[in-house]
Design an enzyme around this catalytic site. Structure first.
Site, short mmCIF file in Angstrom:
data_model
loop_
_atom_site.label_atom_id
_atom_site.label_comp_id
_atom_site.label_asym_id
_atom_site.label_seq_id
_atom_site.Cartn_x
_atom_site.Cartn_y
_atom_site.Cartn_z
N GLY A 3 0.79 -1.23 0.00
CA GLY A 3 0.00 0.00 0.00
C GLY A 3 0.82 1.28 0.00
O GLY A 3 0.30 2.35 0.28
N ALA A 4 2.11 1.19 -0.32
CA ALA A 4 2.97 2.38 -0.29
C ALA A 4 3.10 3.02 -1.67
O ALA A 4 3.89 3.93 -1.87
CB ALA A 4 4.35 2.01 0.24
N SER A 62 0.68 -4.93 -5.15
CA SER A 62 -0.44 -5.69 -5.72
C SER A 62 -0.02 -6.34 -7.04
O SER A 62 -0.25 -7.52 -7.26
CB SER A 62 -1.69 -4.82 -5.89
OG SER A 62 -1.43 -3.71 -6.71
N ASP A 99 1.56 -1.21 -14.11
CA ASP A 99 2.21 -1.90 -12.99
C ASP A 99 2.57 -3.33 -13.35
O ASP A 99 3.67 -3.81 -13.06
CB ASP A 99 1.30 -1.90 -11.76
CG ASP A 99 1.00 -0.50 -11.27
OD1 ASP A 99 1.58 0.46 -11.82
OD2 ASP A 99 0.18 -0.36 -10.35
P1 ADP Z 1 0.26 -1.08 -3.69
O1 ADP Z 1 0.04 -1.92 -4.90
O2 ADP Z 1 0.76 0.28 -4.03
O3 ADP Z 1 1.16 -1.71 -2.67
P2 ADP Z 1 -2.53 -1.59 -3.36
O4 ADP Z 1 -3.56 -1.07 -2.44
O5 ADP Z 1 -2.78 -1.57 -4.82
O6 ADP Z 1 -1.16 -0.87 -3.00
O7 ADP Z 1 -2.23 -3.12 -3.01
C1 ADP Z 1 -1.97 -3.50 -1.68
C2 ADP Z 1 -2.81 -4.73 -1.35
O8 ADP Z 1 -2.35 -5.87 -2.10
C3 ADP Z 1 -2.67 -5.15 0.09
O9 ADP Z 1 -3.56 -4.42 0.92
C4 ADP Z 1 -3.03 -6.63 0.01
O10 ADP Z 1 -4.44 -6.79 -0.08
C5 ADP Z 1 -2.45 -7.05 -1.32
N1 ADP Z 1 -1.09 -7.58 -1.15
C6 ADP Z 1 0.06 -7.09 -1.67
N2 ADP Z 1 1.13 -7.85 -1.31
C7 ADP Z 1 0.66 -8.82 -0.54
C8 ADP Z 1 1.26 -9.92 0.17
N3 ADP Z 1 2.57 -10.14 0.15
N4 ADP Z 1 0.43 -10.74 0.87
C9 ADP Z 1 -0.88 -10.53 0.89
N5 ADP Z 1 -1.50 -9.52 0.27
C10 ADP Z 1 -0.77 -8.67 -0.43
MG MG Z 2 -1.45 -1.57 -6.40
#
Ligand code: ADP
Ligand code: MG
Length: 375
Positions: A115-116, A121, A165
């Site tokens: 989420g940074a 994702s 992405d």
């Molecule tokens: P970003 O893609 O910028 O990090 P997003 O909100 O698009 O932010 O995606 C983050 C979300 O993706 C997390 O809240 C989670 O639901 C999922 N996610 C990402 N990496 C993982 C992980 N290693 N394990 C479980 N869920 C993950």
């Molecule tokens: Mg994302």
């Protein structure tokens, strides 16, 4: 017989320039960061999809028959289940072709902060997709995997992201940024050798975390679609920044400045490619800083934390800095001499504290390799 375990990993990303451009049919210039998401996938004998994430400290078991966008769980497992569904793997498993092995065991761990704005994702979707491509001999190309993982995020998770992405996570090369034409996904690797220039990209995570489903992102997408439609166009490709002035009086000020961001940003992407080819990092820095001003004033997706981080970076001698990602929080980047990084971090920390902002986190990264199968 020991069962086959396929391991794959995929990186997060930073978009050097070309923000809010992927869904606007333009070009973007991202690079992969060194932080990666690792997955291990094996078949299992019962019809269960078991998904375990170290970061979530959780194991979720989904019956095979419960995979599908209408059965989404609205939690992190949707990114994984969505990728399984989008690649058609749930159907293959249902056909029960390999002696009843119609379930999956999936293990995930990630270095990409969630989420940074660094696209954890896409890193997750792409690592899962690459592993499934191998495990089921799907023979899908990287472009096909990019489109399918985007489809998972759009239709299964329900987040209206563009194609950037997943494309960069799958196709990145070390030491390069990737110029992506978001219309046809044609790509060109552009040398981006920070090391030789004595530079680093500092990533400043404001720790204000956003959700693309929150509204601002979708609103900007709609603004662009409606502004184009008002002018009788169906794609940003039919316009450029020089022609926009001709249409100024046909648009509301909001629609005009939205288009001005998109079209000027596309022009900055091309100028950045030229500057990188010439090794002119000073020019790249100027373009990055112009991008921030445009995102702040015309696209109006910045935040006080992001603006402060960017202005402090410039004051501390960064060649350029800007917010990255969807906006309203997330991260900023600064292109800066390696020896100035420590000073800038301290400045940002103390200024954030004075403003009662949440304490930021810092990462650095050089352009790294894309998704890969792990031996
Ligand atoms: P970003 O893609 O910028 O990090 P997003 O909100 O698009 O932010 O995606 C983050 C979300 O993706 C997390 O809240 C989670 O639901 C999922 N996610 C990402 N990496 C993982 C992980 N290693 N394990 C479980 N869920 C993950
Ligand atoms: Mg994302």
């Amino acid at each position: 017989m020991s069962r086959q375990v396929v391991k794959a990993s995929a990186p997060g990303r930073i978009n050097l320039i070309g923000e809010h451009i992927d869904y606007n049919d333009g070009w973007v210039l991202p690079f992969a960061i060194k932080y990666r998401t690792y997955v291990e996938i094996a078949r299992r004998s019962d019809p269960i999809i078991s998904i375990e994430s170290q970061e979530q400290d959780q194991k979720i078991e989904i019956p095979l028959t419960e995979i599908g966008p209408e059965k989404r769980r609205n939690d992190w497992s949707d990114y994984v289940a969505g990728t399984i569904w989008s690649l058609g793997v749930d159907t293959l498993l249902g056909e029960n072709d390999q002696g009843g092995e119609n379930g999956l065991d999936i293990k995930i761990r990630s270095e990409v902060p969630l989420g940074a704005g660094l696209s954890s994702s896409a890193a997750l979707e792409c690592a899962v997709a690459l592993a499934l491509n191998q495990l089921f001999s799907l023979k899908l190309s990287l472009i096909e995997l990019a489109r399918l993982t985007q489809r998972a995020e759009n239709l299964y998770v329900g987040v209206p992201t563009g194609i950037m992405d997943q494309s960069i996570s799958l196709m990145a090369h070390q030491g390069s940024a990737l110029l992506i034409d978001c219309l046809d996904l044609s790509t060109r690797h552009i040398p981006f050798d920070l090391e030789r220039a004595g530079l680093e990209l500092l990533i400043i995570d404001t720790n204000v975390h956003h959700h693309l489903t929150d509204g601002g992102y979708g609103e900007r997408r709609r603004d662009c679609e409606m502004a184009l439609a008002q002018l009788g166009f169906s794609s940003m490709r039919q316009l450029d920044i020089n022609q926009l002035e001709l249409f100024k009086n046909s648009l509301s000020n909001t629609f005009y400045i939205r288009l001005r961001h998109v079209l000027s940003e596309i022009s900055r992407v091309h100028q950045s490619v030229d500057a990188l080819k010439a090794g002119d990092f000073k020019r790249v820095g100027q373009l990055i800083y112009q991008s921030h001003s445009s995102l702040r004033d015309d696209y109006q997706v910045s935040s006080p934390e992001l603006d402060l981080a960017v202005e402090l970076a410039i004051a501390e001698g960064a060649l350029g800095a800007r917010m990255v990602g969807g906006g309203f929080g997330g991260s900023a980047i600064a292109l800066i001499d390696i020896e100035k990084i420590q000073g800038l971090k301290s400045k940002i920390e103390s200024n954030f504290a004075e403003n009662n902002f949440i304490a930021p986190r810092f990462f650095t990264s050089k352009p790294s390799r894309g998704a890969a199968l792990e031996i």
